[in-house]
Design a protein around this motif. Structure first.
Motif, mmCIF file in Angstrom:
data_model
loop_
_atom_site.group_PDB
_atom_site.id
_atom_site.type_symbol
_atom_site.label_atom_id
_atom_site.label_comp_id
_atom_site.label_asym_id
_atom_site.label_seq_id
_atom_site.Cartn_x
_atom_site.Cartn_y
_atom_site.Cartn_z
ATOM 1 N N ARG A 658 0.825 -1.215 0.000
ATOM 2 C CA ARG A 658 0.000 0.000 0.000
ATOM 3 C C ARG A 658 0.856 1.259 0.000
ATOM 4 O O ARG A 658 0.507 2.251 -0.635
ATOM 5 N N THR A 834 -5.564 -2.694 8.231
ATOM 6 C CA THR A 834 -6.086 -1.814 7.185
ATOM 7 C C THR A 834 -6.691 -0.552 7.782
ATOM 8 O O THR A 834 -6.466 0.561 7.289
ATOM 9 N N GLU A 870 -6.442 -1.175 -3.743
ATOM 10 C CA GLU A 870 -7.136 -2.193 -2.967
ATOM 11 C C GLU A 870 -7.983 -3.094 -3.853
ATOM 12 O O GLU A 870 -8.092 -4.294 -3.614
ATOM 13 N N CYS A 891 -11.615 -0.508 4.311
ATOM 14 C CA CYS A 891 -10.863 0.554 3.643
ATOM 15 C C CYS A 891 -11.719 1.799 3.491
ATOM 16 O O CYS A 891 -11.264 2.926 3.729
#
Length: 1536
Positions: A658, A834, A870, A891
């Motif tokens: 990420r 997350t 994602e 998310c």
């Protein structure tokens, strides 16, 4: 840990009562973008119910998350980790300080001592010969351990001789030497993570260490690993059945795990050191880092591969029919295709199906399948239920009876209920006739046996087959099964055993399926005694070969336990099994650990009790298994820590992916995630753990056991002790809890003793699992808990009832049995990481936006990149939709929701960043039409941002309905279902719509403040409103929430206006609509333009609905509509306008006006018929009189004359009473057409005095008769005496030469005078009509204009002037055609007396409401009671005061709508409040100052003047009806 936290200024919610706090900065590195990154330890704490502080916070097992953060993220989230200059404080250098504290000379002396001690320990270890170690050796090792605890001396202990010393000590047979080695390793491992990882890794990577270490040494080293290294990631897998991993394989896993963690530490340290090294070339640094990353990826892939094999994930959960996840958005809930009532085919159990008929999964829709079933089914066919429907459950079977056109249409005799029940076509699956089903069962059993392999084949093999059991087993294994036959032959020969068996063992190591099939054959029923003995003989001989211990014995050890537990196992087989297991555990104690984990100790004890202790080596085997208890705990702890550590490293890789947007190149990474997410898509429907339920008696009531209704029950019928309930479980289900529901009110029917048995089938229920004594006060009896073995059949036997009862009653059976998987644990960890990552990032982005609003333009690209990343990760790595949806939801909630909340929250100036951005968008909207301009680029970025926030917003799906629907039609019963609640809008949508509403409200309020006095106010407002609508569609699309926010924003701006200004705005809209309606009568292009403008105006007016301004708007619209209808007549457009904006009229007066016109037209048609009837009667009377005259013609002329006079007198006397009514009956001229409109003063704004007309004075005779006849007709038709009051309102058409004059009633009356007179004085007209001078002059004006027929002459001797007919002879052209001379519309002014009277009335109502609620205190009043009290006080007085009544005029009337309008206004201002538990009850909230009239007191019980109260912007909803006298109801009429 709670009291030691230093940084707690930012708290990240991770779940219910769970929060993360930044605790410590661990290390620093240079990121891939060249900027520094810092690893922060976030502690996970649980907040208790007591509150925020003190004992309310408890440590959550010291859990933590390591997160790499940038400078901006630390600045936004960890303020106390910054110094005074805003720079990040680096990690603590305490170790360096301690190192500097030691003198170099002292350190050198210590190093010399350590080297000599190592040399001495090696020499003493070589000299150790006896079983008892010498004391000097132990003292030397003790001193070395003390030196090892000093951190500056750690480098000396990295000498290879130290590792050699430790390996020799660990291999020593003496326990004290091995314990001393452990002490030294613990001392070396007590420093930093890198040092202990390096030391333990060096020990584990010694050459052939697995062969050098025996069982005790390996366990000692594994214990050190578990204690020193692998407890860094505490993770609980409670309830999950972990596989049994032998020590040899577990040691290999530990080696790979240590290697991976060492490479990860090197990778992080290399990144941190590379930032401090300025001399090295960037190419060299990047090359070293790339090499480390590649090595780490390969090591991680190897670890994952080993872990998958150790966990046996490559064999378990292998669903051949599983399909990959559908490529759809992870941020929106999935909607099932097709019929929502049809469950997915994969969820159905593996039941037998008929090959003659097609299943439901082969049809595109439920309707198509229903037609197929309807056309195919025949009476007598067997069917199966596919869905739960009222009393019938999915999976129930029955026989189809008949069908008809009713609903439901199909009647089936169901075996579960013992009676017929009607169901729908699409709920049935056709199985066929009974004879076909028997053939089908045999075919299905044969197919399942072929697929299941050796175990099922052994169960179904016929006993009379000439082949041996081992040959049949080899055939079932396929081509590789020949190895078993070769192995048996090699073992039976003593001469060739030593050289023939090892090659076969190598083949079994490469292809272990035959070996596993041989061991699993021990789990077959006891009838396969010969196969069991053969397999045990082969396995016992294999243990003698060292290479045989490398075979996967642990994978099939559960089959041995099943044979050991079975009560039907033959004694000889049991004895051979115990001898084999003792031989195996003697060869390798790892398998004793495996047996301990499987519960072999209890099984051996029960076998000894059954056979009275006459089992050879059984006691020794039980002792060996018992001694491995602590080793079994260690193995489980190790596998748990390794798995938890791997999960943490996987999550770290996802976080790095990420942060850097670099792909994940770790081999088998997707495989590991697939197995961790396994079970996420498997529905854990806990009440469907069984396939069917059978009972001992009354099977038609068996469904009451599973209906979850404690009021229903199953009652047995039979002898005492013969009652039972049999549960046929689904394959592989482990029962976590089996509960029996009983009731004490059943008395002697309540069970007293219950026994639970298990077995492989209904005929082998011989294993007693538990026995429970039920207390008389019990309601939920737990029968089984946490079974480790799946039983295909469970039987609950009621052995005895309370008070010696015979029959029993059972209220229900609950089974909790879905097999626990790793998905809940991994989901929790994935969502935690997350959420923490994206909430930290959202806080950093929000801080950036707060400092610079223009950075909001870059939010779209940031969000789009994060969400797309994602999405790509889920598409590539996550196996099913549930795992992807969990990631997407987390998310979205962690990143988008906080961002939206921050950018929509107003700052100190009351303006939010997003509101500012939308304001800028609206201001530069016109300039954005040029695609090359900067405004166009700015607008494009704003639209992309709003589209992203709105169109990807996940919808809250409504929760599923758990209860069964209420039966209808033929199966009607008294069961009721619970209603599903609709999903509420999310916080993101609420914040966005609230922000858009605030922007619109500010825009409209600014426009109203600046332009409310303009002449073209309404067109400009409509244009402004249209632009806002277009902007809303451009920014947010056609979403109803934002259109509603737009309307609410406009409404809020209107509510901010003062009363008189709001009244002026409403009057302007009513005037504009009146002008557009009258202008549309023109026709042509101009008329079409007027209609378009009218439509746009009506769209803007719709906002008035429900507002206080609607009352004043209705007042003015009613006035103008009345003049329009009576002046120019009605049209279709009036009804169309009311249909569109009818909700803007709270009293619905315009609608009542149109209905009044329709009623008048119907009365006019009836009056026409009435006139014809009257005429026919008069003519009939005349004919009768003439006949009487003709009869007397033969008499004398005198008599005839006298009779004729008498007849004429009779006729005259007959008509004398109706002379006034029939005075125009015999009018010889052309009779005018007269239409009368009866208007009700309740809805028509008609004045009672100034518009009154006396027809006898003002109208000629030929018109008066018609009006008189209409009055008589109206009185007779209504059945009661009603006085009609004639008014001057209306219109007329007059013929003047070649012209048709369209005039009002007043103008018609005036012009008719010129039929007899040449000149008329204006003063005489005033005296005759009784009209006001203004009204008469308004009518004279159009008549004396250039188009009119009259001239006005002023004369000195005649005041007021004289009217004469205009001489048109001198005009060049004669006048022809139609001329409209009706006076123009007169528009009102809100600032005049009428508007101020409305304001006074509302102020008075507000005062009354406040006074009444003050008198009732905090308890308040119901809103209906409050309205009644206010109306009663208004009518009885002294409110309004007498002096004020005349000033209010016709606005003094009050209705319930006016009171409700004032109540809503006071609620919006906060003066009134609603009760929380009773929203219909109102109470006084805060003291308010109201400006009252300074006349009488409005409170009857008070004395003196009222206290000053203030209502600055007070508006009313409804206008008062015209003043009506108390005498009787009057009707106003007019005519055309």
């Amino acid at each position: 840990m709670v009291g030691e936290l230093r940084y707690r200024e930012f708290r990240v919610p991770l779940g219910p009562g769970l929060h993360a706090y930044p605790d410590e900065l661990i290390r620093q590195r240079v990121g891939h973008d060249g900027h520094p990154e810092y690893q922060i330890r976030w502690l996970i704490l649980r907040r208790g119910d007591e509150g925020e502080a003190g004992s309310g916070q408890v440590d959550c097992k010291a859990e933590h998350i390591l997160l790499w953060m940038s400078n901006d993220e630390i600045y936004a989230n960890c303020h106390k980790m910054l110094d005074e200059d805003g720079q990040v404080v680096g990690p603590s250098q305490e170790s360096a300080a301690e190192t500097g504290a030691l003198d170099k000379s002292v350190l050198g002396e210590m190093e010399t001592d350590v080297k000599s001690l190592i040399q001495r320990a090696l020499r003493q270890l070589e000299e150790c010969v006896g079983a008892t170690p010498p004391a000097p050796l132990l003292h030397t090792v003790h001193v070395l351990s003390a030196y090892a605890s000093i951190e500056p001396l750690t480098g000396i202990f990295k000498d290879p001789r130290v590792l050699d010393l430790l390996m020799r000590m660990l291999n020593s047979p003496d326990y004290q030497i091995r314990w001393s080695a452990g002490r030294m390793i613990q001392a070396l491992s007590s420093h930093d993570a890198g040092t202990r990882t390096q030391i333990l890794l060096s020990l584990s990577q010694q050459e052939a260490i697995e062969k050098q270490l025996d069982f005790d040494s390996r366990c000692a080293l594994l214990a050190l690993f578990a204690q020193a290294t692998l407890a860094e990631h505490p993770m609980s897998f409670e309830g999950i059945q972990l596989p049994q991993v032998p020590g040899r394989l577990l040691f290999s896993l530990v080696k790979h795990y240590l290697h991976v963690t060492s490479l990860l530490d090197q990778l992080n340290d290399n990144a941190g050191e590379s930032g401090a090294q300025n001399n090295s070339a960037p190419e060299d640094l990047s090359g070293d880092r790339a090499r480390l990353e590649l090595e780490y990826s390969m090591a991680m892939g190897t670890l994952i591969s080993e872990l998958v094999q150790a966990m046996r994930w490559d064999r378990a959960w292998n669903r051949p029919g599983s399909s990959p996840r559908s490529p759809c958005s992870i941020f929106q809930p999935q909607v099932a295709d097709g019929d929502p009532q049809l469950p997915p085919t994969e969820a159905q159990p593996a039941l037998r199906r008929s090959r003659r008929f097609r299943p439901r999964s082969q049809f595109a829709s439920g309707n198509t399948y229903a037609l197929y079933v309807r056309d195919t089914l025949e009476p007598g066919m067997r069917v199966r239920m596919l869905d739960n429907f009222e009393e019938i459950s999915a999976g129930d079977e029955g026989e189809f009876q008949q069908s008809n056109s009713g609903v439901p249409p199909a009647q089936v005799f169901w075996e579960s209920t013992g009676r017929t029940y009607w169901v729908h076509w699409h709920m049935l699956e056709i199985l066929g006739f009974e004879e076909d089903m028997e053939d089908m069962v045999e075919a299905d059993e044969y197919q399942r046996a072929m697929i299941s392999g050796a175990l099922d084949r052994a169960k179904e093999a016929p006993c009379k087959s000439p082949e041996s059991p081992l040959q049949r087993l080899a055939e079932d294994c396929g081509p590789t099964g020949k190895i078993l036959l070769d192995l048996e032959q090699a073992l039976s020969s003593e001469s060739s055993r030593q050289h023939a068996v090892p090659p076969l063992l190598l083949q079994l190591q490469r292809q272990p399926q035959p070996f596993l099939a041989l061991m699993e054959s021990l789990g077959t029923p006891a009838t396969n005694r010969a196969l069991h003995l053969t397999a045990l003989r082969i396995l016992k001989q294999l243990v003698d070969f060292p290479d045989a211990l490398l075979l996967p014995w642990h994978e099939a050890m559960s089959a041995c336990m099943a044979c050991l537990r079975s009560p039907n196992t033959d004694r000889e087989v049991l004895q051979e099994l115990i001898v084999f297991l003792h031989h195996l555990t003697s060869a390798s104690r790892d398998y004793a650990v495996v047996l301990n984990q499987l519960g072999a100790r209890d099984a051996i004890s029960k076998a000894l009790e059954k056979h009275l202790g006459k089992l050879e080596l059984a006691q020794e085997l039980r002792d060996v298994v018992f001694k491995c208890e602590k080793h079994a705990h260690l193995y489980r702890k190790l596998i748990t820590n390794i798995l938890g550590g791997c999960i943490q490293m996987v999550l770290g890789q996802i976080e790095d992916h990420r942060r850097t947007h670099r792909p994940i190149n770790i081999p088998f990474f997707d495989v590991f995630l697939r197995y961790l997410c396994q079970g996420s898509s498997m529905g854990e429907n806990e009440d469907k753990c069984w396939e069917k339920v059978e009972v001992s008696s009354n099977p038609h009531r068996a469904s009451k056991l599973t209906d979850r209704n404690p009021k229903t029950y199953w009652e047995s019928s039979g002898s005492a002790g013969s009652h039972f309930i049999t549960l046929h479980m689904r394959q592989g289900v482990l029962i976590r809890q089996l509960i029996l529901l009983v009731a004490g009110e059943d008395s002697s029917y309540m069970p007293a003793r219950v026994v639970v048995c298990g077995g492989d089938n209904a005929s082998s229920l011989t294993t007693e699992l538990n026995s429970v004594n039920v207390m008389p006060c019990a309601s939920r009896v737990i029968l089984l808990e946490n079974l480790t073995h799946p039983w295909p059949v469970i039987q609950i036997r009621i052995k005895r009832c309370q008070q010696g009862g015979i029959d029993t009653r059972i209220r229900g059976v609950e089974v909790l049995g879905p097999k626990p998987t790793f998905w809940p644990v991994f989901r929790e960890q994935l969502c935690r990481h997350t959420r923490l990552f994206y909430m930290v990032r959202a806080q950093a982005w929000s801080q950036d936006i707060a400092e610079n609003r223009r950075s909001l333009l870059h939010l779209s690209s940031r969000l789009n990149g994060a969400l797309r990343q994602e999405q790509n990760f889920a598409d590539y790595f996550l196996p099913d939709d549930e795992a992807a949806q969990a990631l997407g939801k987390t998310c979205w909630e962690a990143l988008v929701s906080p961002l939206v909340q921050n950018i929509t929250s107003p700052d100190e100036d009351g303006i939010s960043p997003l509101g500012w951005l939308l304001d800028q968008y609206l201001e530069c909207r016109e300039a954005a039409h040029n695609p090359q301009s900067r405004a166009a680029a700015f607008s494009s970025r704003v639209r992309r941002l709003t589209h992203l926030l709105v169109h990807v917003e996940p919808c809250q799906a409504p929760p599923p309905v758990v209860a069964t629907p209420r039966p209808k039609g033929r199966n009607r019963s008294h069961d009721w279902s619970s209603l599903a609640t609709r999903g509420l809008p999310s916080s993101i949508m609420r914040n966005l719509t609230r922000c858009w509403r605030a922007v619109v409200e500010e825009q409209v309020h600014s426009f109203l403040t600046s332009h409310w006095r303009d002449d073209d106010f309404v067109p400009r407002y409509c244009e402004h409103f249209y632009n806002l609508q277009k902007s809303s569609s451009e920014l947010f699309g056609p979403r109803a929430a934002f259109l509603l926010a737009l309307q609410n924003g406009c409404a809020g701006a209107l509510l901010k206006l003062p009363f008189l200004r709001a009244a002026h705005v409403s009057e302007q809209f009513a005037r504009n609509i009146d002008q557009r309606i009258q202008g549309s009568r023109i026709g042509g292009t101009r008329g079409m333009e007027m209609l378009a403008q009218l439509q746009r105006c009506l769209e803007s007016v719709l906002i008035f609905s429900g507002l206080e301004i609607a009352t004043t708007f209705e007042h003015y619209y009613q006035q103008y509509m009345s003049d329009r209808l009576l002046g120019v007549g009605s049209s279709w457009l009036e009804g169309a306008v009311l249909e569109q904006i009818g909700s803007c009229f709270p009293n619905r007066l315009p609608q009542q006006m149109l209905r009044s016109l329709s009623t008048s037209e119907e009365l006019q048609r009836q009056f026409h018929v009435y006139q014809l009837q009257r005429l026919d009667q008069e003519l009939l009377r005349l004919e009768d009189a003439e006949k009487k005259i003709q009869v007397g013609q033969e008499a004398s002329s005198q008599e005839c004359e006298s009779k004729k006079k008498e007849a004429a007198g009779a006729v005259a006397a007959l008509d004398l009473g109706e002379e006034e009514e029939n005075e125009d009956l015999y009018y010889e001229g052309v009779m005018p057409e007269v239409s009368v409109l009866v208007l009700s003063p309740r809805c028509w704004p008609v004045a009672s005095i100034c518009h009154t007309m006396d027809p006898r004075i003002c109208l000629p005779a030929y018109l008066r008769g018609t009006l008189n006849r209409y009055s008589n007709f109206y009185n007779r038709s209504r059945g009661m005496q009603r006085r009609l009051q004639w008014t001057w309102l209306g219109q007329a058409e007059l013929q003047f030469g070649d012209q048709t004059l369209h005039v009002s009633t007043v103008q018609m009356w005036l012009l008719l005078y010129f039929n007899d007179l040449k000149a008329v004085c204006v003063d005489s007209l005033l005296a005759l009509s009784g009209l006001s001078a203004d009204l008469l002059n308004q009518a004279i004006g159009p008549l004396t204009s250039s188009r009119g027929p009259l001239d006005f002459h002023e004369q000195e001797n005649i005041p007021g002037g004289v009217l004469k007919v205009r001489d048109t002879s001198e005009e060049p052209r004669p006048r022809r055609g139609s001329v409209w001379l009706i006076p123009p519309q007169t528009y009102l002014r809100a600032e005049d007396e009428g508007g101020r009277n409305l304001e006074k009335r509302r102020n008075l109502l507000n005062c009354l409401i406040v006074r009444i609620l003050k008198a009732h205190g905090d308890e308040g009043l119901h809103i209906d009671q409050l309205v009644c009290l206010v109306l009663e006080a208004w009518q009885k007085g002294p409110c309004p005061p007498r002096g004020l009544l005349s000033s209010l005029g016709k606005g003094s009337a009050c209705s319930s709508t006016d009171v409700l309008s004032c109540i809503l206004h006071l609620l919006s201002k906060g003066t009134l409040r609603r009760h929380d538990d009773r929203p219909q009850t109102l109470a006084y909230a805060v003291p308010v100052t109201v400006m009252e009239p300074h006349t009488e007191s409005l409170n009857p019980g008070s004395s003196g003047p009222n206290p000053p109260l203030t209502f600055h912007t007070l508006q009313i909803r409804s206008r008062g009806v015209p003043y009506a006298s108390c005498s009787g109801t009057q009707s106003f009429s007019t005519f055309r």
